[in-house]
Design a protein around this motif. Structure first.
Motif, PDB file in Angstrom:
ATOM      1  N   LEU A 179       0.834  -1.209   0.000  1.00  0.00           N
ATOM      2  CA  LEU A 179       0.000   0.000   0.000  1.00  0.00           C
ATOM      3  C   LEU A 179       0.866   1.256   0.000  1.00  0.00           C
ATOM      4  O   LEU A 179       0.499   2.262  -0.614  1.00  0.00           O
ATOM      5  N   GLU A 180       1.983   1.202   0.673  1.00  0.00           N
ATOM      6  CA  GLU A 180       2.888   2.351   0.717  1.00  0.00           C
ATOM      7  C   GLU A 180       3.439   2.679  -0.666  1.00  0.00           C
ATOM      8  O   GLU A 180       3.773   3.827  -0.942  1.00  0.00           O
ATOM      9  N   GLU A 181       3.525   1.677  -1.545  1.00  0.00           N
ATOM     10  CA  GLU A 181       4.046   1.894  -2.894  1.00  0.00           C
ATOM     11  C   GLU A 181       3.061   2.625  -3.799  1.00  0.00           C
ATOM     12  O   GLU A 181       3.442   3.133  -4.864  1.00  0.00           O
ATOM     13  N   LYS A 182       1.773   2.634  -3.436  1.00  0.00           N
ATOM     14  CA  LYS A 182       0.726   3.359  -4.170  1.00  0.00           C
ATOM     15  C   LYS A 182       0.608   2.945  -5.632  1.00  0.00           C
ATOM     16  O   LYS A 182       0.403   3.773  -6.504  1.00  0.00           O
ATOM     17  N   LYS A 183       0.750   1.623  -5.891  1.00  0.00           N
ATOM     18  CA  LYS A 183       0.573   1.171  -7.269  1.00  0.00           C
ATOM     19  C   LYS A 183      -0.080  -0.213  -7.282  1.00  0.00           C
ATOM     20  O   LYS A 183       0.013  -0.964  -6.318  1.00  0.00           O
ATOM     21  N   THR A 184      -0.710  -0.520  -8.408  1.00  0.00           N
ATOM     22  CA  THR A 184      -1.356  -1.818  -8.580  1.00  0.00           C
ATOM     23  C   THR A 184      -0.298  -2.910  -8.683  1.00  0.00           C
ATOM     24  O   THR A 184       0.707  -2.750  -9.373  1.00  0.00           O
ATOM     25  N   VAL A 185      -0.545  -4.035  -7.985  1.00  0.00           N
ATOM     26  CA  VAL A 185       0.389  -5.149  -7.997  1.00  0.00           C
ATOM     27  C   VAL A 185      -0.393  -6.438  -8.244  1.00  0.00           C
ATOM     28  O   VAL A 185      -1.423  -6.666  -7.614  1.00  0.00           O
ATOM     29  N   MET A 186       0.098  -7.255  -9.187  1.00  0.00           N
ATOM     30  CA  MET A 186      -0.474  -8.583  -9.412  1.00  0.00           C
ATOM     31  C   MET A 186       0.552  -9.604  -8.942  1.00  0.00           C
ATOM     32  O   MET A 186       1.711  -9.553  -9.352  1.00  0.00           O
ATOM     33  N   LEU A 187       0.122 -10.508  -8.069  1.00  0.00           N
ATOM     34  CA  LEU A 187       1.022 -11.501  -7.483  1.00  0.00           C
ATOM     35  C   LEU A 187       0.500 -12.910  -7.752  1.00  0.00           C
ATOM     36  O   LEU A 187      -0.704 -13.151  -7.736  1.00  0.00           O
ATOM     37  N   GLY A 188       1.423 -13.832  -7.987  1.00  0.00           N
ATOM     38  CA  GLY A 188       1.055 -15.218  -8.200  1.00  0.00           C
ATOM     39  C   GLY A 188       0.563 -15.514  -9.603  1.00  0.00           C
ATOM     40  O   GLY A 188      -0.060 -16.539  -9.847  1.00  0.00           O
ATOM     41  N   THR A 189       0.863 -14.626 -10.548  1.00  0.00           N
ATOM     42  CA  THR A 189       0.417 -14.824 -11.932  1.00  0.00           C
ATOM     43  C   THR A 189       1.559 -15.251 -12.837  1.00  0.00           C
ATOM     44  O   THR A 189       1.406 -15.300 -14.048  1.00  0.00           O
ATOM     45  N   GLY A 190       2.713 -15.522 -12.249  1.00  0.00           N
ATOM     46  CA  GLY A 190       3.875 -15.915 -13.036  1.00  0.00           C
ATOM     47  C   GLY A 190       4.727 -14.739 -13.448  1.00  0.00           C
ATOM     48  O   GLY A 190       5.859 -14.895 -13.864  1.00  0.00           O
ATOM     49  N   LYS A 191       4.189 -13.519 -13.323  1.00  0.00           N
ATOM     50  CA  LYS A 191       4.918 -12.316 -13.724  1.00  0.00           C
ATOM     51  C   LYS A 191       5.688 -11.711 -12.549  1.00  0.00           C
ATOM     52  O   LYS A 191       6.575 -10.909 -12.736  1.00  0.00           O
ATOM     53  N   ASP A 192       5.283 -12.037 -11.354  1.00  0.00           N
ATOM     54  CA  ASP A 192       5.803 -11.366 -10.174  1.00  0.00           C
ATOM     55  C   ASP A 192       6.016 -12.390  -9.063  1.00  0.00           C
ATOM     56  O   ASP A 192       5.955 -13.587  -9.274  1.00  0.00           O
ATOM     57  N   LYS A 193       6.208 -11.901  -7.864  1.00  0.00           N
ATOM     58  CA  LYS A 193       6.360 -12.762  -6.695  1.00  0.00           C
ATOM     59  C   LYS A 193       5.050 -13.502  -6.415  1.00  0.00           C
ATOM     60  O   LYS A 193       4.003 -13.176  -6.959  1.00  0.00           O
ATOM     61  N   GLY A 194       5.139 -14.451  -5.502  1.00  0.00           N
ATOM     62  CA  GLY A 194       3.955 -15.186  -5.078  1.00  0.00           C
ATOM     63  C   GLY A 194       3.024 -14.304  -4.256  1.00  0.00           C
ATOM     64  O   GLY A 194       3.414 -13.232  -3.796  1.00  0.00           O
ATOM     65  N   PRO A 195       1.787 -14.757  -4.076  1.00  0.00           N
ATOM     66  CA  PRO A 195       0.813 -13.975  -3.321  1.00  0.00           C
ATOM     67  C   PRO A 195       1.200 -13.837  -1.852  1.00  0.00           C
ATOM     68  O   PRO A 195       1.996 -14.628  -1.328  1.00  0.00           O
ATOM     69  N   ILE A 196       0.629 -12.837  -1.214  1.00  0.00           N
ATOM     70  CA  ILE A 196       0.882 -12.568   0.204  1.00  0.00           C
ATOM     71  C   ILE A 196      -0.409 -12.758   0.994  1.00  0.00           C
ATOM     72  O   ILE A 196      -1.500 -12.786   0.422  1.00  0.00           O
ATOM     73  N   LYS A 197      -0.256 -12.853   2.300  1.00  0.00           N
ATOM     74  CA  LYS A 197      -1.440 -12.909   3.161  1.00  0.00           C
ATOM     75  C   LYS A 197      -2.065 -11.516   3.219  1.00  0.00           C
ATOM     76  O   LYS A 197      -1.349 -10.509   3.234  1.00  0.00           O
ATOM     77  N   ILE A 198      -3.381 -11.493   3.269  1.00  0.00           N
ATOM     78  CA  ILE A 198      -4.097 -10.227   3.419  1.00  0.00           C
ATOM     79  C   ILE A 198      -4.062  -9.815   4.883  1.00  0.00           C
ATOM     80  O   ILE A 198      -3.825  -8.673   5.225  1.00  0.00           O
ATOM     81  N   SER A 199      -4.287 -10.807   5.758  1.00  0.00           N
ATOM     82  CA  SER A 199      -4.281 -10.578   7.202  1.00  0.00           C
ATOM     83  C   SER A 199      -3.311 -11.568   7.843  1.00  0.00           C
ATOM     84  O   SER A 199      -3.173 -12.699   7.366  1.00  0.00           O
ATOM     85  N   GLU A 200      -2.656 -11.148   8.914  1.00  0.00           N
ATOM     86  CA  GLU A 200      -1.687 -12.022   9.589  1.00  0.00           C
ATOM     87  C   GLU A 200      -2.347 -13.314  10.075  1.00  0.00           C
ATOM     88  O   GLU A 200      -1.748 -14.370  10.052  1.00  0.00           O
ATOM     89  N   GLY A 201      -3.600 -13.247  10.501  1.00  0.00           N
ATOM     90  CA  GLY A 201      -4.290 -14.419  11.037  1.00  0.00           C
ATOM     91  C   GLY A 201      -4.973 -15.273   9.984  1.00  0.00           C
ATOM     92  O   GLY A 201      -5.664 -16.232  10.312  1.00  0.00           O
ATOM     93  N   GLN A 202      -4.794 -14.955   8.742  1.00  0.00           N
ATOM     94  CA  GLN A 202      -5.458 -15.666   7.640  1.00  0.00           C
ATOM     95  C   GLN A 202      -5.046 -17.134   7.625  1.00  0.00           C
ATOM     96  O   GLN A 202      -3.862 -17.447   7.684  1.00  0.00           O
ATOM     97  N   ASP A 203      -6.039 -18.040   7.533  1.00  0.00           N
ATOM     98  CA  ASP A 203      -5.708 -19.463   7.571  1.00  0.00           C
ATOM     99  C   ASP A 203      -6.045 -20.207   6.279  1.00  0.00           C
ATOM    100  O   ASP A 203      -6.212 -21.411   6.274  1.00  0.00           O
ATOM    101  N   PHE A 204      -6.125 -19.508   5.171  1.00  0.00           N
ATOM    102  CA  PHE A 204      -6.316 -20.155   3.876  1.00  0.00           C
ATOM    103  C   PHE A 204      -5.242 -19.661   2.923  1.00  0.00           C
ATOM    104  O   PHE A 204      -4.631 -18.621   3.138  1.00  0.00           O
TER     105      PHE A 204
END
Length: 183
Positions: free
Chosen positions: A106-131
């Motif tokens: 969010l600090e970067e203020k730009k759209t990011v796509m993750l886990g699509t093969g173009k970039d890094k893998g996806p991140i957790k949305i919330s620290e307590g996320q269990d999926f």
């Protein structure tokens, strides 16, 4: 209410310094707006102000609409917590603090796509996320030049990925919510 054992004096201009340890724990940064409440016992309560939380009912309807259109889970956050969720159990994300990784994007203020093969893998949305998330698009909600939250569209199924279409939908949602906060 929990006592901290810290005592501060009011200066001649009526100011009180919030100790660094408390600011760090509560993720309060310089310039963050705080709401001030009082109760019947004479206590003063400071709460980090979230302008987008005023739109939480509207944000929930928007998230539901995006989910109906894309069939991908959606969440809308402010800069601290998840405020709207569609497509996954609300108990998994709603009102939970956002992850530090999401905060950095969010600090970067730009759209990011993750886990699509173009970039890094996806991140957790919330620290307590269990999926597990297989791909995601993260779009900051910007109002008057400040990041006030995010729209995240994600996938959970193996082999599923978000596309440029979901990115455009998330960007439209984020721009619309940002404009709503400017009025």
């Amino acid at each position: 209410m929990k006592a901290t054992g810290i005592v501060r004096r009011i200066d001649d201009l009526g100011r009180v310094v919030i100790p660094k340890e408390i600011r760090r724990t509560l993720r309060i940064k310089e310039g963050d707006p705080l709401e001030i409440f009082t109760d019947k016992e004479g206590e003063i309560i400071l709460k980090k102000y979230s302008p987008i939380s005023e739109l939480s009912d509207f944000a929930q309807e928007y998230a539901d609409s995006i989910y109906q259109s894309t069939k991908h889970p959606v969440c809308i956050t402010d800069t601290d917590n998840v405020i709207a969720v569609a497509g996954v159990a609300k108990k998994d994300l709603i009102d939970k603090p956002i992850s530090q990784d999401l905060e950095k994007y969010l600090e970067e203020k730009k759209t990011v796509m993750l886990g699509t093969g173009k970039d890094k893998g996806p991140i957790k949305i919330s620290e307590g996320q269990d999926f597990t998330i297989t791909s995601q698009v993260i779009v900051p909600i910007i109002s008057r030049g400040d990041t006030i939250g995010s729209v995240v569209i994600f996938t959970k199924e193996t082999g599923e990925t978000v596309t440029e279409v979901e990115a455009k939908i998330a960007e439209t949602a984020a721009a619309f919510l940002g404009k709503q906060m400017e009025e």
